[in-house]
Write a protein that holds these residues in place. Structure first.
Motif, PDB file in Angstrom:
ATOM      1  N   TYR A  95       0.835  -1.205   0.000  1.00  0.00           N
ATOM      2  CA  TYR A  95       0.000   0.000   0.000  1.00  0.00           C
ATOM      3  C   TYR A  95       0.868   1.253   0.000  1.00  0.00           C
ATOM      4  CZ  TYR A  95      -3.724   3.260   1.276  1.00  0.00           C
ATOM      5  OH  TYR A  95      -4.609   4.309   1.292  1.00  0.00           O
TER       6      TYR A  95
ATOM      7  N   ASP B 192      -5.934   6.837  -2.331  1.00  0.00           N
ATOM      8  CA  ASP B 192      -4.948   7.334  -1.371  1.00  0.00           C
ATOM      9  C   ASP B 192      -5.669   8.314  -0.451  1.00  0.00           C
ATOM     10  OD1 ASP B 192      -2.512   7.602  -0.165  1.00  0.00           O
ATOM     11  OD2 ASP B 192      -1.681   9.000  -1.642  1.00  0.00           O
TER      12      ASP B 192
ATOM     13  N   TRP C  74      -5.081 -10.055 -12.287  1.00  0.00           N
ATOM     14  CA  TRP C  74      -3.782  -9.398 -12.410  1.00  0.00           C
ATOM     15  C   TRP C  74      -2.619 -10.388 -12.338  1.00  0.00           C
ATOM     16  CZ3 TRP C  74      -0.389  -9.637  -8.231  1.00  0.00           C
ATOM     17  CH2 TRP C  74      -0.931  -9.981  -7.000  1.00  0.00           C
TER      18      TRP C  74
ATOM     19  N   ALA D 263       5.752  -4.778  -6.796  1.00  0.00           N
ATOM     20  CA  ALA D 263       5.372  -4.681  -8.208  1.00  0.00           C
ATOM     21  C   ALA D 263       6.330  -5.432  -9.128  1.00  0.00           C
ATOM     22  CB  ALA D 263       5.310  -3.211  -8.635  1.00  0.00           C
TER      23      ALA D 263
ATOM     24  N   THR E 222      -8.104  -1.285  -7.692  1.00  0.00           N
ATOM     25  CA  THR E 222      -8.345   0.135  -7.963  1.00  0.00           C
ATOM     26  C   THR E 222      -9.420   0.747  -7.075  1.00  0.00           C
ATOM     27  OG1 THR E 222      -9.845  -0.529  -9.754  1.00  0.00           O
ATOM     28  CG2 THR E 222      -7.559  -0.029 -10.345  1.00  0.00           C
TER      29      THR E 222
ATOM     30  N   GLY F  84       2.232   2.045  -3.309  1.00  0.00           N
ATOM     31  CA  GLY F  84       1.255   2.402  -4.331  1.00  0.00           C
ATOM     32  C   GLY F  84       0.796   1.244  -5.182  1.00  0.00           C
ATOM     33  N   THR F  85       1.454   0.113  -5.059  1.00  0.00           N
ATOM     34  CA  THR F  85       1.102  -1.038  -5.896  1.00  0.00           C
ATOM     35  C   THR F  85      -0.292  -1.548  -5.576  1.00  0.00           C
ATOM     36  OG1 THR F  85       3.439  -1.662  -5.795  1.00  0.00           O
ATOM     37  CG2 THR F  85       1.911  -3.277  -6.693  1.00  0.00           C
ATOM     38  N   TYR F  86      -0.634  -1.557  -4.304  1.00  0.00           N
ATOM     39  CA  TYR F  86      -1.926  -2.116  -3.898  1.00  0.00           C
ATOM     40  C   TYR F  86      -3.070  -1.374  -4.583  1.00  0.00           C
ATOM     41  CZ  TYR F  86      -4.543  -5.174  -0.814  1.00  0.00           C
ATOM     42  OH  TYR F  86      -5.339  -6.178  -0.327  1.00  0.00           O
ATOM     43  N   SER F  87      -2.959  -0.057  -4.639  1.00  0.00           N
ATOM     44  CA  SER F  87      -4.019   0.741  -5.265  1.00  0.00           C
ATOM     45  C   SER F  87      -4.020   0.596  -6.775  1.00  0.00           C
ATOM     46  CB  SER F  87      -3.856   2.216  -4.878  1.00  0.00           C
ATOM     47  OG  SER F  87      -3.920   2.377  -3.477  1.00  0.00           O
ATOM     48  N   GLU F  88      -2.860   0.328  -7.363  1.00  0.00           N
ATOM     49  CA  GLU F  88      -2.804   0.124  -8.812  1.00  0.00           C
ATOM     50  C   GLU F  88      -3.495  -1.180  -9.205  1.00  0.00           C
ATOM     51  OE1 GLU F  88       1.316   0.256  -9.814  1.00  0.00           O
ATOM     52  OE2 GLU F  88       1.572   2.305  -9.084  1.00  0.00           O
ATOM     53  N   ILE F  89      -3.339  -2.197  -8.376  1.00  0.00           N
ATOM     54  CA  ILE F  89      -3.918  -3.503  -8.689  1.00  0.00           C
ATOM     55  C   ILE F  89      -5.379  -3.557  -8.282  1.00  0.00           C
ATOM     56  CG2 ILE F  89      -3.855  -5.948  -8.035  1.00  0.00           C
ATOM     57  CD1 ILE F  89      -0.809  -5.699  -7.922  1.00  0.00           C
TER      58      ILE F  89
END
Length: 806
Positions: A108, A122, A527, A378, A118, A111-116
């Motif tokens: 998180y 943040d 993913w 990531a 969605t 930023g990877t968690y939010s990219e995967i």
């Protein structure tokens, strides 16, 4: 190299040093990750503590493992610093995967968690959902499961992390795999064996594994062995296994700066030494046979269990004890003191400095994460489908045996497969490996050594054969290591096969369980891209144990495998050389499965030519007209089913005897090479529809089925079928010893005589009319058994039996 054969060891200071700003950055990241981790375990609301904490903000069921999580967060922060400083590709393997909150927290923050996922942004609402979903109905598991970005090793069942790490490092020369080994995990047999993996890691062509042995002192309720060992003994133990340990000990839990400084120095020194080992090896080329390998660096990190958590709860010490293992503060809804202590604990991380008023990560935090694929959450190495390339497979038909007439020519199926796999290795020199516990040649795959060698980094002596510093065959007498290496290799985007004795593959029953569970979830995550299937090639099977006895006779791995989700498992029983090559060609092209292939290594009769073999494998099951005596347009009187090479030969021999002795009997012979074709289509993707199954096996005629394994599995697979009541199965019934192949068949009643007697007993009217014939078959059993006892081999008519025309 020094005189006397001592390998070079670097003892210089690390090339980078931690600044005051760097120390502050590490502490900030660690605080943030710890806050997110505690929040996941406890909170369902009020994620930024904008108001005093209330019991309604806390989950009713508190699930998770705090004790190891804080150490994982500390290590992760330091690895990120090294990644940025060195632009290093790194994979993070979490041995104590029950510290899953750490993996999620860091994904998180990166930023990877939010990219995967969605739905997570943040902001404060995203934090609330991040906390709420952890170990919560409809949420995510508590371990480093497939749902966790950056993970290839769940760590739920301990012991496999280091083997996974080495599998990931093989053939990835620029990769460093940082593997955290928990001190509880270090007590398991598979992990203890994994330290020896340095004997198979090529510094020229492979990447590196940096183990971080995390000694927090305790398991669930007991101290750990290695944490209680004196440092001198632990050092000697690790050095004796080929490692050069660096020790970092947190003596004062309040001295965070000292801990950061010491760990950074150990990490930098270890990464410098890895680079030095690789640069020397890659400049020098292949190391001479007599020269020992340099020891690889390893960090031993002693820190308190539950570090930064509650020091004392209800008057009892928690931090640094086993009480910190799971949830240090329980009964929050009933105990106001615990609620207040939880709030104090959460506020100790000063979340107002870590997140903005809207709940976004502070700009300072955002700048501390690596960029893009350099983020460990990531990295494509943790989502191996991103890196996967198809194998270049040789034409299977070019490696098939001409069969002019079925059941006449003898050949070794495994020997022939070895020649095909030799070409697989030649065509795929960097992304395919063959793994096995010292059994490649024993299982008759020795043709592969015409194209490659067995990897070996220890001393090589003149008497050794096919050992080299590099090669595509991995042999170590540990099924755990073979499986763990292969899993790590597959999950990072490569291909491989594990060949083993059938009976001893049970050693990895539990590892299979975990991988099958991983694949089940992996397949549901869009993913996570497909990876190459894990293929077991099992030989030296139950019916062919010339050198060994009862201990080597167990076909039950198949029974174990079919318990798992049908979408994941496949089971194949090729009957000859051509069906084996066709089956393996199919398996090596498949994705996201566990394939189990069982094949004998002894020379045996060949049944199908190249075209017929490929058609039969494509169908998975079919009628063998050449073996039966049914009349076109009429129903058979009996169906002889078979699956497995030896049972098939006996079923065909029984059919021949009955054709000769009962010429009016209409016999249908059905062979299954894809075992799951027997199951209902509603239960397995390969299952036959009822109409097709009934067409093969009829709805009301006797079926005598000769099966490779335990007979009740066939009943289990076919229990829904209309004709199940007429099904009689012969298979292995736990009768075994060191004896002849045919005597093994007789002991377990899958031989041709018992099968023919079963037909007489089950076809209406035959028993009364042909009692004399039945008795003759029983007399043959007595005669053959007596012959084996006198001469120590099967009679010539059995040994050299071939299928007669017509």
């Amino acid at each position: 190299m020094r005189k006397g054969g001592t390998p070079h060891v670097t003892t210089t200071e690390p090339t980078t040093h931690l600044t005051e700003q760097g120390m502050d950055d590490l502490e900030r990241w660690w605080r943030a990750a710890n806050y997110l981790s505690v929040g996941q375990i406890y909170l369902r609301d009020n994620p930024l503590l904008r108001r005093p904490l209330e019991s309604a903000d806390v989950k009713k069921r508190l699930l998770g493992h705090w004790g190891t999580t804080t150490g994982l967060n500390f290590i992760y922060a330091h690895l990120n610093r090294a990644i940025i400083a060195r632009d290093q590709a790194m994979l993070f393997v979490t041995g104590p995967g029950h510290g899953g909150p750490a993996n999620v927290a860091n994904a998180y923050l990166e930023g990877t968690y939010s990219e995967i996922y969605t739905r997570f942004g943040d902001d404060e609402d995203s934090l609330r959902e991040l906390f709420r979903q952890f170990s919560y109905p409809g949420g995510i598991p508590s371990h480093a499961a497939p749902e966790t970005p950056g993970s290839i090793s769940e760590g739920g069942e301990l012991g496999y992390s280091l083997a996974h790490a080495f599998g990931a490092a093989f053939d990835n020369p620029d990769l460093v795999v940082a593997c955290v080994v928990g001190d509880g995990e270090a007590e398991t047999g598979p992990l203890a064996g994994s330290w020896q993996s340095t004997a198979f890691l090529d510094a020229v062509r492979d990447g590196a594994v940096l183990p971080i042995l995390h000694l927090n002192g305790y398991k669930i309720a007991n101290p750990t062995v290695l944490a209680r060992r004196p440092e001198s003994q632990l050092r000697s133990y690790l050095e004796g296994l080929g490692w050069a340990p660096r020790f970092v000990t947190v003596d004062d839990p309040q001295d965070h700066n000292g801990a950061h400084r010491d760990f950074a120095a150990a990490l930098d020194g270890s990464l410098d030494e890895i680079r030095a080992i690789q640069e020397r090896a890659r400049a020098a080329g292949e190391r001479p046979a007599h020269e020992p390998a340099a020891p690889w660096p390893l960090i031993v990190f002693r820190s308190p269990k539950g570090w930064t958590g509650p020091a004392v709860v209800d008057g009892k010490p928690v931090e640094g004890t086993w009480r910190a293992h799971q949830v240090p503060l329980s009964g929050i809804h009933e105990n106001p003191e615990h609620l207040a202590q939880l709030e104090q604990w959460l506020r100790s991380y000063r979340p107002e400095e870590l997140f903005t008023h809207d709940g976004a990560r502070s700009p300072e935090l955002g700048s501390l994460a690596p960029r893009g694929d350099r983020r460990m959450s990531a990295t494509p190495f943790a989502n191996g489908g991103r890196l996967l390339n198809d194998l270049r497979l040789p034409d299977p038909e070019a490696h098939m045996i001409p069969v002019e007439a079925p059941g006449v020519v003898r050949a070794g199926a495994m020997h022939n497969l070895g020649e095909w796999m030799r070409e697989v290795i030649r065509a795929n020199p960097t992304n395919f490996r063959l793994f096995g516990p010292d059994e490649t040649a024993s299982n008759r795959l020795q043709a592969v050594f015409e194209a490659t060698d067995k990897v070996w980094q220890e001393r090589i002596e003149g008497v050794d054969e096919h050992l080299a510093r590099t090669g595509r065959v991995m042999e170590v007498l540990s099924e755990h290591l073979c499986q763990g290496w292969l899993e790590g290799y597959l999950l990072t985007g490569r291909h491989g096969v594990l060949n083993s004795y059938e009976a001893f593959v049970h050693i990895v029953d539990s590892m299979f369980n975990q991988h099958a569970k991983w694949l089940k979830v992996h397949r549901e995550l869009p993913w996570r891209l497909p990876v190459a299937s894990l293929t077991y090639l099992l030989s030296s099977h139950v019916w062919q144990q010339d050198h060994n006895g009862f201990s080597h006779q167990d076909p039950g791995f198949i029974d174990h495998v079919v318990n798992k989700k049908a979408d994941v498992i496949r089971v194949y029983l090729p009957v000859d050389a051509n069906t084996l090559v066709s089956t393996m060609d199919h398996c090596l092209r498949s994705r996201d499965y566990v394939n189990v292939v069982v094949a004998g290594k002894a020379a045996s009769l060949q049944w199908l030519g190249p075209e017929e073999a490929q058609l039969h494998c494509a169908r998975g099951i079919g009628i063998w007209d050449f073996a039966g005596s049914e009349v076109e347009g009429e129903e058979p009187d009996v169906v002889l089913g078979c699956a497995g090479d030896v049972p098939t030969a006996e079923a065909v021999a029984a059919a021949q005897m009955l054709r000769r002795d009962l010429p009016g009997l209409k016999i249908r012979v059905v062979n299954a090479v894809d075992l799951m074709r027997l199951q209902d289509e509603r239960e397995h993707p390969h299952g036959l529809p009822d109409r097709e199954f009934d067409a093969l096996f009829t709805t009301d005629k006797p079926v005598v089925f000769a099966y490779h394994g335990y007979p009740w599995l066939i009943h289990r697979l076919t229990y829904r079928r209309a004709n199940h009541g007429n099904l009689h199965v012969r298979g292995y019934i736990e009768e075994g010893t060191t004896t002849t192949p045919f005597d093994m068949a007789m002991l377990n009643r899958i031989d041709r005589f018992h099968l023919a007697i079963d037909v007489i007993d089950r076809v209406p009217g035959l028993a009364a009319k042909h009692a004399a014939l039945r008795q003759r078959y029983e007399d043959e059993l007595v005669r053959v058994r007596a012959y084996t006892r006198e001469f120590g081999e099967d009679p010539e008519g059995i040994r050299d039996w071939v299928l007669e025309e017509g």
